[in-house]
Design a protein around this motif. Structure first.
Motif, PDB file in Angstrom:
ATOM      1  N   LEU A 160       0.972  -1.159   0.150  1.00 10.87           N
ATOM      2  CA  LEU A 160      -0.089   0.008   0.006  1.00 10.87           C
ATOM      3  C   LEU A 160       0.777   1.211   0.103  1.00 10.87           C
ATOM      4  N   ARG A 161       1.984   1.371   0.805  1.00  7.95           N
ATOM      5  CA  ARG A 161       2.736   2.306   0.829  1.00  7.95           C
ATOM      6  C   ARG A 161       3.399   2.659  -0.581  1.00  7.95           C
ATOM      7  N   LEU A 164       0.778   4.332  -2.601  1.00  7.09           N
ATOM      8  CA  LEU A 164       0.529   5.779  -2.254  1.00  7.09           C
ATOM      9  C   LEU A 164       1.609   6.427  -2.632  1.00  7.09           C
ATOM     10  N   LEU A 174      -8.518   4.192  -0.736  1.00  7.06           N
ATOM     11  CA  LEU A 174      -8.608   2.528  -0.347  1.00  7.06           C
ATOM     12  C   LEU A 174      -9.197   1.688  -1.190  1.00  7.06           C
ATOM     13  N   ALA A 189      -6.249  -0.257   5.720  1.00  9.40           N
ATOM     14  CA  ALA A 189      -6.100   0.675   6.356  1.00  9.40           C
ATOM     15  C   ALA A 189      -5.424   0.413   8.117  1.00  9.40           C
ATOM     16  N   PHE A 192      -1.667  -0.810   7.633  1.00  9.01           N
ATOM     17  CA  PHE A 192      -0.812   0.078   7.530  1.00  9.01           C
ATOM     18  C   PHE A 192      -0.582   0.944   8.729  1.00  9.01           C
ATOM     19  N   THR A 193      -1.750   1.252   9.541  1.00 12.18           N
ATOM     20  CA  THR A 193      -1.390   1.976  10.650  1.00 12.18           C
ATOM     21  C   THR A 193      -0.589   1.127  11.619  1.00 12.18           C
ATOM     22  N   PRO A 200      -3.390   5.960   6.791  1.00 12.98           N
ATOM     23  CA  PRO A 200      -2.765   6.068   5.085  1.00 12.98           C
ATOM     24  C   PRO A 200      -2.882   7.560   4.616  1.00 12.98           C
ATOM     25  N   TYR A 203      -0.493   9.858   6.048  1.00 15.95           N
ATOM     26  CA  TYR A 203       0.751   9.504   5.268  1.00 15.95           C
ATOM     27  C   TYR A 203       0.838  10.109   3.950  1.00 15.95           C
TER      28      TYR A 203
END
Length: 256
Positions: A160-161, A164, A174, A189, A192-193, A200, A203
């Motif tokens: 996911l990073r 993004l 998302l 979510a 990631f957190t 997210p 970020y």
């Protein structure tokens, strides 16, 4: 709030930005950078949460904050401010294995002299060779301080990073990320957190603020920067920029 800010992007390999600031009363919200942050507190004392662990950067000491790890910041003494100098260095300045060590022990012994000298060189006409030599020396000091700690990310959070980072200006919901990665938005979510200590959306805002900083230091107008960095308009940029950096985009740019 009393503030004095200088920022510039020297024409030196590995150095993304130099940032000098005097702050009284400003508290930085949780955010991340895609660079290594080398923090030197000249006056006062700064306290912050790094990956949700309380840390302190004492006066005249060097602290190292890794890329993509959430942190905030504030004066450790109520009613008193602090004066700091910061180097933002490219992510490949240190190996990724240093992330865990920097989170556990961000204060780096025996680094102040090199960092002071590096700031002195960067404060004048950029001497790329001397700067590179000092950066290599600082890298050696940090690596000698390393105890070999490693860090690993949850695969879905890392994926996911990456998404993004590839969609900083145009954005990515998302829902879209979930379809691309085969995961539910709620799962992404949450993971990631848990992995990075930051939501997210926050970020993504941080990445856009970093993009805005680079554009402003190149001389791009505030209005153009807002559009190019992915903000709705200038007011949207100013609100997030001030919350993250501690000053407005216009004042940041005027210190170039």
């Amino acid at each position: 709030m009393v503030e004095r800010v200088r920022a510039w992007a020297p024409d030196v390999p590995l150095v993304r930005e130099v940032f000098h600031a005097t702050m009284t009363g400003h508290a930085y919200p949780a955010h991340t950078h895609d660079t290594w942050t080398v923090l030197l507190v000249d006056e006062g004392c700064v306290t912050y949460d790094l990956d949700r662990h309380p840390r302190t950067s004492p006066q005249r000491r060097v602290s190292l904050l890794p890329p993509h790890v959430a942190h905030d910041g504030r004066s450790a003494r109520d009613g008193l401010g602090f004066r700091k100098r910061v180097l933002y260095l490219e992510a490949d300045w240190l190996p990724p294995t240093m992330t865990g060590r920097a989170v556990d022990q961000p204060v780096v012994p025996r680094a102040r002299g090199l960092v002071e000298e590096l700031h002195a060189v960067l404060d004048g006409p950029a001497d790329a060779w001397q700067s590179e030599s000092l950066l290599l020396g600082l890298r050696d000091v940090v690596l000698r301080h390393d105890a070999g700690a490693d860090a690993s990310d949850a695969p879905s959070a890392g994926a996911l990073r990456d998404l993004l980072d590839a969609h900083v200006t145009d954005g990515l919901s998302l829902e879209e990320a979930g379809r691309l990665l085969g995961r539910s938005p709620a799962h992404l979510a949450r993971t990631f957190t848990q992995t990075y200590g930051i939501a997210p959306h926050r970020y993504l805002v941080g990445r856009r603020v970093d993009t805005a900083r680079r554009l402003l230091l190149r001389g791009t107008s505030v209005a153009e920067t807002a559009v190019e960095a992915g903000f709705w308009d200038q007011a949207h940029l100013t609100r997030h920029f001030r919350r993250t950096v501690g000053t407005t985009p216009a004042r940041f740019a005027s210190g170039r």
